[in-house]
Scaffold this motif. Structure first.
Motif, PDB file in Angstrom:
ATOM      1  N   GLY A  93       0.730  -1.174  -0.106  1.00 19.80           N
ATOM      2  CA  GLY A  93       0.153  -0.004  -0.090  1.00 19.80           C
ATOM      3  C   GLY A  93       0.622   1.358   0.042  1.00 19.80           C
ATOM      4  N   ILE A  94       2.047   1.127   0.257  1.00 20.51           N
ATOM      5  CA  ILE A  94       2.862   2.275   0.292  1.00 20.51           C
ATOM      6  C   ILE A  94       3.942   2.365  -0.815  1.00 20.51           C
ATOM      7  CG2 ILE A  94       2.466   2.911   2.688  1.00 20.51           C
ATOM      8  CD1 ILE A  94       5.355   1.558   3.174  1.00 20.51           C
ATOM      9  N   PRO A  95       4.686   3.583  -1.276  1.00 23.24           N
ATOM     10  CA  PRO A  95       5.426   3.444  -2.549  1.00 23.24           C
ATOM     11  C   PRO A  95       6.585   2.947  -1.976  1.00 23.24           C
ATOM     12  CG  PRO A  95       4.367   5.805  -2.109  1.00 23.24           C
ATOM     13  CD  PRO A  95       4.149   4.989  -0.776  1.00 23.24           C
ATOM     14  N   LEU A 113       9.471   4.168  -3.368  1.00 20.68           N
ATOM     15  CA  LEU A 113      10.266   5.033  -3.075  1.00 20.68           C
ATOM     16  C   LEU A 113      10.699   5.504  -1.438  1.00 20.68           C
ATOM     17  CD1 LEU A 113      12.364   7.197  -4.350  1.00 20.68           C
ATOM     18  CD2 LEU A 113      10.216   8.885  -4.647  1.00 20.68           C
ATOM     19  N   LEU A 114       9.414   5.420  -0.784  1.00 16.82           N
ATOM     20  CA  LEU A 114       9.228   5.805   0.442  1.00 16.82           C
ATOM     21  C   LEU A 114      10.095   4.927   1.399  1.00 16.82           C
ATOM     22  CD1 LEU A 114       7.694   8.433   1.774  1.00 16.82           C
ATOM     23  CD2 LEU A 114       5.898   6.877   2.271  1.00 16.82           C
ATOM     24  N   LEU A 141      13.290   5.314   3.761  1.00 16.64           N
ATOM     25  CA  LEU A 141      13.484   4.901   5.199  1.00 16.64           C
ATOM     26  C   LEU A 141      14.921   4.074   5.227  1.00 16.64           C
ATOM     27  CD1 LEU A 141      12.207   4.284   7.761  1.00 16.64           C
ATOM     28  CD2 LEU A 141      11.287   2.108   6.691  1.00 16.64           C
ATOM     29  N   LYS A 193       0.702   4.930  -6.011  1.00 15.75           N
ATOM     30  CA  LYS A 193       2.138   4.568  -5.189  1.00 15.75           C
ATOM     31  C   LYS A 193       3.051   5.202  -6.292  1.00 15.75           C
ATOM     32  CE  LYS A 193       2.975   0.439  -3.956  1.00 15.75           C
ATOM     33  NZ  LYS A 193       3.106  -1.085  -3.933  1.00 15.75           N
ATOM     34  N   SER A 221       4.615   8.969  -6.299  1.00 15.03           N
ATOM     35  CA  SER A 221       5.552   9.406  -5.256  1.00 15.03           C
ATOM     36  C   SER A 221       6.746   9.800  -6.298  1.00 15.03           C
ATOM     37  CB  SER A 221       5.877   7.992  -4.364  1.00 15.03           C
ATOM     38  OG  SER A 221       6.418   7.106  -5.271  1.00 15.03           O
ATOM     39  N   LEU A 222       6.795   8.950  -7.348  1.00 17.16           N
ATOM     40  CA  LEU A 222       8.175   9.540  -8.192  1.00 17.16           C
ATOM     41  C   LEU A 222       8.120  10.900  -8.635  1.00 17.16           C
ATOM     42  CD1 LEU A 222       8.718   6.176 -10.465  1.00 17.16           C
ATOM     43  CD2 LEU A 222       9.251   6.780  -8.125  1.00 17.16           C
ATOM     44  N   SER A 232       7.914  13.306  -7.022  1.00 20.54           N
ATOM     45  CA  SER A 232       8.778  14.288  -6.119  1.00 20.54           C
ATOM     46  C   SER A 232      10.030  14.246  -6.459  1.00 20.54           C
ATOM     47  CB  SER A 232       8.705  13.586  -4.816  1.00 20.54           C
ATOM     48  OG  SER A 232       9.581  12.407  -4.610  1.00 20.54           O
ATOM     49  N   THR A 260       5.174  12.296  -0.668  1.00 21.01           N
ATOM     50  CA  THR A 260       6.797  11.895  -0.740  1.00 21.01           C
ATOM     51  C   THR A 260       7.776  12.959  -1.028  1.00 21.01           C
ATOM     52  OG1 THR A 260       6.039   9.834  -1.758  1.00 21.01           O
ATOM     53  CG2 THR A 260       8.368  10.136  -1.431  1.00 21.01           C
ATOM     54  N   ALA A 296      10.329  13.653   2.139  1.00 23.13           N
ATOM     55  CA  ALA A 296      11.608  13.822   1.878  1.00 23.13           C
ATOM     56  C   ALA A 296      12.503  14.908   2.425  1.00 23.13           C
ATOM     57  CB  ALA A 296      12.035  13.314   0.445  1.00 23.13           C
ATOM     58  N   ILE A 353      12.233   7.671  10.449  1.00 21.80           N
ATOM     59  CA  ILE A 353      11.172   6.586  10.805  1.00 21.80           C
ATOM     60  C   ILE A 353       9.792   7.470  11.128  1.00 21.80           C
ATOM     61  CG2 ILE A 353      10.824   4.506  12.650  1.00 21.80           C
ATOM     62  CD1 ILE A 353      14.090   4.075  12.804  1.00 21.80           C
ATOM     63  N   PHE A 397       8.406   8.351   8.139  1.00 19.58           N
ATOM     64  CA  PHE A 397       8.031   7.298   7.169  1.00 19.58           C
ATOM     65  C   PHE A 397       6.619   6.852   7.750  1.00 19.58           C
ATOM     66  CE2 PHE A 397       7.751   2.623   6.936  1.00 19.58           C
ATOM     67  CZ  PHE A 397       7.957   2.368   5.473  1.00 19.58           C
ATOM     68  N   ALA A 453       4.013   9.293   6.590  1.00 21.63           N
ATOM     69  CA  ALA A 453       3.399   9.337   5.020  1.00 21.63           C
ATOM     70  C   ALA A 453       3.090   8.006   4.703  1.00 21.63           C
ATOM     71  CB  ALA A 453       4.914   9.555   4.563  1.00 21.63           C
ATOM     72  N   GLY A 454       3.723   6.782   5.207  1.00 25.24           N
ATOM     73  CA  GLY A 454       3.054   5.623   4.988  1.00 25.24           C
ATOM     74  C   GLY A 454       1.648   5.475   5.525  1.00 25.24           C
ATOM     75  N   TYR A 489      -0.476   7.226   2.867  1.00 25.45           N
ATOM     76  CA  TYR A 489      -0.807   6.283   1.572  1.00 25.45           C
ATOM     77  C   TYR A 489      -1.660   5.272   1.798  1.00 25.45           C
ATOM     78  CZ  TYR A 489       2.928   8.720  -1.411  1.00 25.45           C
ATOM     79  OH  TYR A 489       3.253   9.779  -2.028  1.00 25.45           O
ATOM     80  N   LEU A 490      -1.520   4.705   3.087  1.00 25.96           N
ATOM     81  CA  LEU A 490      -2.279   3.592   3.338  1.00 25.96           C
ATOM     82  C   LEU A 490      -3.618   3.744   3.474  1.00 25.96           C
ATOM     83  CD1 LEU A 490      -0.541   1.205   6.006  1.00 25.96           C
ATOM     84  CD2 LEU A 490      -1.250   0.391   3.738  1.00 25.96           C
ATOM     85  N   ASN A 522      -5.022   4.434  -0.056  1.00 25.12           N
ATOM     86  CA  ASN A 522      -5.308   3.151  -0.719  1.00 25.12           C
ATOM     87  C   ASN A 522      -6.588   2.442  -0.199  1.00 25.12           C
ATOM     88  OD1 ASN A 522      -3.605   3.463  -2.843  1.00 25.12           O
ATOM     89  ND2 ASN A 522      -1.938   2.539  -1.975  1.00 25.12           N
TER      90      ASN A 522
END
Lengths: 239, 255
Positions: A70-72, A74-75, A79, B165, B168-169, B171, B179, B183, B193, B196, B199-200, B203-204, B207
């Motif tokens: 579910g997450i990109p 790139l992320l 990390l 997803k 994100s590119l 960025s 993203t 970043a 961490i 992340f 941001a994660g 995205y979750l 989705n």
């Protein structure tokens, strides 16, 4: 200013970038192969957790595949690259090292690609294991094979055989994901193309060349995969 | 866990959500149109069209999306003809380059999904429509397209998720979507961490909502698979032990 043509620029002459680009393609291959192997190892364990694990292990494996799909990617790379460096620096402090310790881009990239692709590997292995006829496993138990022997001689070969086509797809994904590792500064194909286009001011030629090399790698590996599939399904009857 | 920092991070990253959504929705819709055209080209039976579509899919699926983005964003500017063309005001902007690259990329994957959907239509349905005297266009609109969409929807849903997803590119070509902001924040604070996690989670969440929408669309498009309200339980219910037990019926699947 007279610009060299595409062939001349990517050639192997004095001012040609051909050899440099080919070397970068090898680095891309190395990143992709390492990432794929890391992903495969994670995939085997996570698939095992999903199939045979207790409720806790199964939950963890489910959470892992859900989150990572579910997450990109790139992320995930950020990390590992930035997170890995801060973890290393903290560890360094404990051992009396002061200052910043950076994680090598290659290591961070390969690990990140592996962890990201591990989710795909997991589903592939789980599906392929489900396709192993139960009679084969029962037969192995009946003749008294121990667990490791059963895994090595019966389960692993039969699972791999069904998994090859899907593993081929995962490999193609990993190969393309490896381009993202360029953000960590590893001089793989895409990073090399960026460097080249910066110094010659011909970005189109360099990215075109990189694209062609990716196509060549994916076509050749696709061909190898289909050969492998045919080789390992010799004993199977086509329905 | 430093909750104050997590909250700060959330506030910093949330403004990137609209851009991510715009990129994803815009290129998914444009990509859908292009994918349909490509799939029809593939199945047109006209050799040159078929080969163009085949080559397109081969090239776009065989190269990384980031290469395609760079080729459009940095590469096209190399040619004076492009720089002096009417399109330059668009191609100069990273947003349009990202949308263009994402559209072209998703169209390649989408066309294969739609092609599969089109191929799955039973020949009898098309023959029946022809026998009724439907014109080619009416047949396509009323019979082929609805059936193909129903068949392709689950796979296309996955493609939508990978589109989210893939945004994100963007960025990397300076766009400050989720993203990009993440970043930037990581490089400022070095707290990878926590950033992340936030941001994660965003995205979750996106989705998750997207998956629900796709499931709802699937539900709406498959009324024939649903149970009739107050009707006789279908054969599937009788095969399902839990439902059978609830209904007090004998049976249940033998495992």
């Amino acid at each position: 200013m007279n610009r060299p043509g595409f062939i001349e620029l990517m050639g192997f002459g004095e001012h040609g970038w051909g050899a440099t680009m080919l070397h970068a393609a090898l680095i891309t291959l190395a990143v992709a192969i390492c990432g794929f192997l890391v992903g495969a190892v994670i995939g085997v364990f996570a698939a095992w957790a999903k199939v045979q694990g207790g409720p806790v292990l199964r939950r963890i494996a489910d959470a892992y595949t859900t989150v990572l799909r579910g997450i990109p990617d790139l992320l995930v790379i950020y990390l590992f690259y930035f997170g890995g460096s801060s973890v290393l620096s903290t560890l360094g402090h404990l051992f009396g090292q002061s200052g910043f310790i950076g994680i090598p881009g290659f290591l961070a990239g390969a690990l990140a690609v592996g962890v990201a692709s591990g989710a795909h590997h997991t589903e592939v292995f789980r599906g392929a294991y489900a396709a192993v006829p139960k009679g084969e496993i029962e037969a192995a138990m009946a003749i008294g094979m121990s667990r490791p022997l059963r895994f090595r001689r019966i389960i692993a070969p039969l699972t791999l055989r069904t998994a090859i086509p899907a593993l081929g797809n995962v490999w193609q994904l990993v190969l393309k994901e490896s381009a993202l590792v360029s953000v960590t500064g590893v001089v793989e194909l895409l990073r090399q193309a960026q460097i080249g286009s910066g110094s010659t001011r011909q970005p189109f030629d360099f990215f075109l060349a990189a694209g062609i090399l990716y196509l060549v790698i994916s076509t050749i590996s696709g061909w190898i995969m289909s050969r492998a599939e045919r080789h390992y399904s010799r004993g199977m009857r086509r329905a | 866990m430093d909750f104050a920092f997590l909250y700060e991070t959330l506030l910093t990253i949330l403004p990137g959500v609209p851009l991510t959504l715009k990129l994803a929705v815009g290129s998914a819709l444009l990509g859908l149109v292009l994918a349909l055209i490509l799939a029809l080209m593939r199945l047109s039976g006209v050799k040159p069209l078929e080969w163009v579509a085949r080559l397109y899919v081969f090239v776009l699926r065989g190269t990384p999306l980031l290469v395609q983005i760079f080729l459009i964003y940095y590469g096209l500017g190399q040619f004076p003809a492009v720089r002096h063309s009417l399109l330059w005001p668009f191609l100069r902007e990273p947003v349009w380059c990202a949308v263009l690259a994402l559209t072209l990329n998703t169209a390649a994957y989408g066309s294969e999904i739609i092609r599969g959907g089109l191929l799955s239509i039973p020949g009898g349905q098309i023959e029946a429509a022809r026998a009724c005297g439907m014109s080619r266009f009416l047949l396509f609109r009323r019979i082929v397209l609805p059936l193909a969409i129903r068949q392709a929807l689950p796979a296309y849903g996955n493609e939508f998720i990978s589109m989210v997803k893939a945004t994100s590119l963007a960025s990397i070509i300076t766009l400050m979507e989720i993203t990009g902001l993440a970043a930037k924040l990581i490089s400022e604070t070095y707290r990878a961490i926590e950033v992340f996690i936030v941001a994660g989670a965003i995205y979750l969440a996106i989705n998750f909502v997207l998956t629900r929408i796709i499931l709802f669309a699937e539900y709406r498009l498959t009324p024939h698979l649903r149970e009739r309200p107050g009707g006789v339980p279908s054969i599937d219910d009788r095969l399902d032990p839990a439902a059978a037990a609830a209904e007090g019926l004998p049976g249940g699947k033998v495992h």
